[in-house]
Enzyme design. Structure first.
Site, PDB file in Angstrom:
ATOM      1  CG  ASN A   1      -1.649   1.289   1.437  1.00 59.63           C
ATOM      2  OD1 ASN A   1      -2.569   1.576   0.685  1.00 59.63           O
ATOM      3  ND2 ASN A   1      -1.259   2.075   2.430  1.00 59.63           N
ATOM      4  CD  GLU A   2      -1.342   5.478   1.302  1.00 60.79           C
ATOM      5  OE1 GLU A   2      -0.557   5.880   2.190  1.00 60.79           O
ATOM      6  OE2 GLU A   2      -2.550   5.730   1.301  1.00 60.79           O
ATOM      7  CG  LEU A   3       4.385  -0.108  -2.117  1.00 57.94           C
ATOM      8  CD1 LEU A   3       4.837  -1.318  -2.912  1.00 57.94           C
ATOM      9  CD2 LEU A   3       4.713  -0.291  -0.648  1.00 57.94           C
TER      10      LEU A   3
END
Length: 410
Positions: free
Chosen positions: A367-369
């Protein structure tokens, strides 16, 4: 996979965080249930080591093995029986178990949620990394041989389901038989097989299941799997699992198909996090929450940003909620060899533990890298490369399900 001969150990725990006063608690428990809202900086969001201790009565028997099973310990744990060190575990959202010595009086667990840049999720994540024994703890016993893995691989065709079961055992006996029975929701046996177990891991092809009922949000039909190990005729281990048969397809640029029919995914997102309980959510609360989600008209649930409790997946299977389950790689970039080793382990544990769940169709890699990194010497190229590695590992461990990712533009 549940060992049928098990006892819940949620009561009678003595807990002490760092040098604070000890108290008696009942699991699930976190020491951060209230302090994340604390305005006093000295008491806000305590990070460190909490100690849990519980008396344990072990009847002496040379013919039985006993195991303690933790559904989760956040974020790392070390376990002793009296002064005998049993082992440790890294990662706050996947289960683990240790064999107990023949005798002992007290189980002690050191649980640590201190900041650690090599451990996911990152402290840059928009969630608290609650510390504690946040899910159930169990005691179960077996004979000389124990079943440690049971995966049901099914292929649904027009009028039948072909099934291959793979598994692994530990322990040794010269004469070990494995019996597997699959029953429908009315208790009628629809397939069964028996095989000799001569190696640590095995594969068994079962007779096809004729005229199967397929699992879907509108008709979440579950079949029960019962596996029994017998050594020289005596029952050594007995496990149960529930499965469902379904097909899915998500063609590039197209809609989602379940069992050959187009279905619109109507979804929401769920954290394992309740007011005044933190992540230490009782099973019955989770089941009630999932029932409310289903009643609100949803058929899809993203479990973010970490693998969630068995009770959550039980409810999704029963209610007919299609699941996206996520590894805990949330923000913070990518670290070095230790970071990658621990992340791979967490992905493998998530897939292994929930492999048989019909509700799970997506394994999410993170998530949200694209967030700022905890590791200043790594680049976006490093993040992209490791993401690809996890994608490949996921498909090695589970060739059928889809991989997913939230918000990473590249």
């Amino acid at each position: 996979m549940y060992h049928t001969n098990r006892t819940r150990l949620n009561d009678n725990w003595r807990f002490q965080f760092e040098d604070e006063a000890a108290e008696w608690v009942t699991l699930p428990h976190t020491w951060n249930a209230l302090d994340t809202m604390e305005l006093d900086p000295a008491q806000h969001y305590r990070r460190g080591t909490g100690w849990y201790e519980r008396p344990l009565s072990l009847p002496s028997s040379s013919h039985r093995r006993r195991f303690i099973h933790f559904e989760a310990a956040a974020m790392t744990a070390q376990v002793w029986l009296d002064d005998v060190f049993l082992g440790g575990h890294v990662g706050g959202y996947t289960p683990f178990a240790f064999e107990l010595p023949a005798t002992g009086h007290n189980v002690r667990v050191a649980v640590d949620n201190s900041p650690d840049p090599n451990l996911i999720p990152s402290d840059m994540s928009d969630l608290f990394l609650y510390g504690g024994l946040t899910r159930n703890v169990w005691l179960y016993e077996t004979g000389a041989v124990r079943l440690i893995k049971l995966q049901v691989h099914s292929t649904a065709l027009a009028d039948q389901v072909e099934i291959v079961v793979t598994g692994c055992v530990d322990g040794h006996s010269p004469d070990t038989l494995f019996e597997l029975i699959i029953s429908d929701e009315n208790g009628r046996v629809v397939s069964r097989a028996t095989a000799e177990i001569n190696e640590d891991c095995f594969s068994i092809e079962l007779p096809p299941v004729a005229d199967p009922q397929l699992w879907s949000p509108d008709n979440p039909v579950l079949y029960e799997v019962n596996g029994r190990l017998r050594c020289s005729g005596d029952l050594s281990d007995d496990v149960t699992e529930r499965i469902g048969f379904r097909t899915f397809n998500f063609p590039e640029g197209g809609p989602f198909y379940l069992n050959g029919e187009r279905i619109l995914l109507r979804g929401t997102h769920r954290h394992e996090d309740w007011a005044d309980r933190g992540s230490a959510v009782p099973d019955e609360w989770s089941r009630r929450e999932l029932a409310q989600i289903k009643a609100a008209g949803f058929n899809f649930l993203r479990l973010g940003h970490y693998p969630q409790a068995d009770a959550v997946l039980d409810a999704c299977d029963e209610l007919g909620l299609i699941v996206w389950e996520e590894i805990t790689w949330c923000r913070g970039g990518v670290g070095g060899d230790l970071f990658k080793k621990q992340a791979r382990q967490m992905l493998a544990e998530m897939i292994d533990h929930h492999f048989n769940r019909p509700s799970v169709i997506f394994w999410s890699m993170g998530n949200e890298l694209d967030w700022e990194s905890d590791h200043p010497h790594t680049t976006d190229d490093d993040v992209f490369a490791f993401l690809g590695e996890l994608h490949e590992l996921s498909h090695q461990l589970d060739p059928v399900r889809l991989t997913a990712l939230r918000r990473y533009d590249r």
